[in-house]
Write a protein that holds these residues in place. Sequence first.
Motif, PDB file in Angstrom:
ATOM      1  N   THR A   1     -13.316   6.716   0.510  1.00  0.00           N
ATOM      2  CA  THR A   1     -11.594   7.501   0.836  1.00  0.00           C
ATOM      3  C   THR A   1     -10.708   5.750   0.971  1.00  0.00           C
ATOM      4  O   THR A   1     -10.128   6.279   0.894  1.00  0.00           O
ATOM      5  N   ASP A   2     -11.866   4.822   1.840  1.00  0.00           N
ATOM      6  CA  ASP A   2     -10.448   3.778   1.465  1.00  0.00           C
ATOM      7  C   ASP A   2      -9.774   3.277   0.411  1.00  0.00           C
ATOM      8  O   ASP A   2      -8.947   2.882   0.371  1.00  0.00           O
ATOM      9  N   LEU A   3     -11.477   3.033  -0.124  1.00  0.00           N
ATOM     10  CA  LEU A   3     -10.686   2.487  -1.494  1.00  0.00           C
ATOM     11  C   LEU A   3      -9.490   4.002  -2.516  1.00  0.00           C
ATOM     12  O   LEU A   3      -9.075   2.860  -2.937  1.00  0.00           O
ATOM     13  N   ALA A   4      -9.769   5.379  -2.016  1.00  0.00           N
ATOM     14  CA  ALA A   4      -9.239   5.698  -2.580  1.00  0.00           C
ATOM     15  C   ALA A   4      -7.759   5.615  -2.095  1.00  0.00           C
ATOM     16  O   ALA A   4      -6.452   5.523  -2.498  1.00  0.00           O
ATOM     17  N   ASP A   5      -7.141   4.967  -0.544  1.00  0.00           N
ATOM     18  CA  ASP A   5      -6.608   4.815   0.278  1.00  0.00           C
ATOM     19  C   ASP A   5      -5.415   3.955  -0.991  1.00  0.00           C
ATOM     20  O   ASP A   5      -3.971   3.787  -0.654  1.00  0.00           O
ATOM     21  N   ALA A   6      -6.311   2.714  -1.149  1.00  0.00           N
ATOM     22  CA  ALA A   6      -5.917   1.681  -1.949  1.00  0.00           C
ATOM     23  C   ALA A   6      -5.030   2.143  -3.272  1.00  0.00           C
ATOM     24  O   ALA A   6      -3.972   1.462  -3.396  1.00  0.00           O
ATOM     25  N   HIS A   7      -6.078   3.152  -3.610  1.00  0.00           N
ATOM     26  CA  HIS A   7      -5.430   3.330  -5.065  1.00  0.00           C
ATOM     27  C   HIS A   7      -3.540   3.937  -4.221  1.00  0.00           C
ATOM     28  O   HIS A   7      -2.570   3.868  -5.637  1.00  0.00           O
ATOM     29  N   VAL A   8      -3.618   4.679  -3.437  1.00  0.00           N
ATOM     30  CA  VAL A   8      -1.744   5.723  -3.093  1.00  0.00           C
ATOM     31  C   VAL A   8      -1.439   3.982  -2.836  1.00  0.00           C
ATOM     32  O   VAL A   8      -0.104   4.519  -3.497  1.00  0.00           O
ATOM     33  N   LEU A   9      -1.622   3.244  -2.386  1.00  0.00           N
ATOM     34  CA  LEU A   9      -0.597   2.530  -1.879  1.00  0.00           C
ATOM     35  C   LEU A   9      -0.410   1.655  -3.371  1.00  0.00           C
ATOM     36  O   LEU A   9       0.810   1.166  -3.278  1.00  0.00           O
ATOM     37  N   ALA A  10      -1.214   1.274  -4.298  1.00  0.00           N
ATOM     38  CA  ALA A  10      -1.216   0.361  -5.440  1.00  0.00           C
ATOM     39  C   ALA A  10      -0.581   1.272  -6.149  1.00  0.00           C
ATOM     40  O   ALA A  10       1.005   1.063  -6.564  1.00  0.00           O
ATOM     41  N   VAL A  11      -0.560   3.156  -6.572  1.00  0.00           N
ATOM     42  CA  VAL A  11       0.906   3.402  -7.027  1.00  0.00           C
ATOM     43  C   VAL A  11       2.243   3.450  -7.003  1.00  0.00           C
ATOM     44  O   VAL A  11       3.259   3.418  -7.541  1.00  0.00           O
TER      45      VAL A  11
END
Length: 330
Positions: A228-238
């Motif tokens: 879920t921390d990794l998923a958050d990183a994707h949201v920020l990258a987008v």
Amino acid sequence: MSKLLVTGGAGYIGSHTVRALLAAEHEVVVLDNLKAGHREAVPTGVPLIEADLLDEAAVRAAIEAHRPDAVVHFAALIEVGESMKDPARYYRNNTAGSLNLLTALKDFGSIPIVFSSTAAVYGEPDVVPIPEDAAKRPTSVYGETKLWTEHMLKAFDAAYGLPHVNLRYFNVCGADESGAIGEDHPNKTHLIELALLTALGQREKMMIFGEDYPTPDGTCIRDYIHVTDLADAHVLAVASLLDGSPSTAYNVGIGHGFSVKEVLDAVDRVVGTPLKREVAPRRPGDPARLVADSSRIKAELGWHPRHTDLVGIVESAWKWHSGHPHGFEG
């Protein structure tokens, strides 16, 4: 609200990221061939296009139909050992499939893309923690296919203005706090998943490959990043790409590691029963220590991991596996 296409969105990391993107109020469409992903992992109401990236016409049709503002690209084969035994399959699927996707994104106006890369692009590191500018010397075909996609992205950006962010993951683990989705790969190779399946009686014992490494307890140390921390990183990258930020790469890890024995001790604590263990010789190519330097993504995107306690990470995975001992099919 932006519309996003997520390739491999029915897989382990993809399905968690789809939920994070929805929580950030994006509209999401998933493209997945369902060979390793699971229809049940895709949230109700999210369109699922069952297609393969090797089907160039299907990829182009999906982009033309949905006209995404950005793409998050997970779809890939991921097993290191298998990649060494069948390199043709990995180059075809991961490299040629990505080329089909990038070509379509270029042709439809250079749609920005967040790419699911890997720490495997570094190979045997010269320095730990590993910074993004470290030498790229992958020791597996899997790592090479990811690095080739990074090369293609750099070339497409230079030639066609294709904005991208490469996220280089370390050891992904854990599960959504709801326990409704989690790790369910066809081939089980990840340490925490294997240990929990052993606790469920689906495996006889846990193998420890080498206990003579130059580490405090003699076993390999890895950086375990909660999914879920990794998923958050994707949201920020987008968000960064949609805001017009330039192309870049980020490591995603918690910045410190845990040894194989520490992981197994945490599993014993969580499940309440010690696992049977057996020590075997080292596996060729296993570095003693792989830990991320994630200072860049913290400084530039404001990302910070929320799950850094090993027992808590294992507890989240155990909630999924104990509730779904045979994965989504169970």
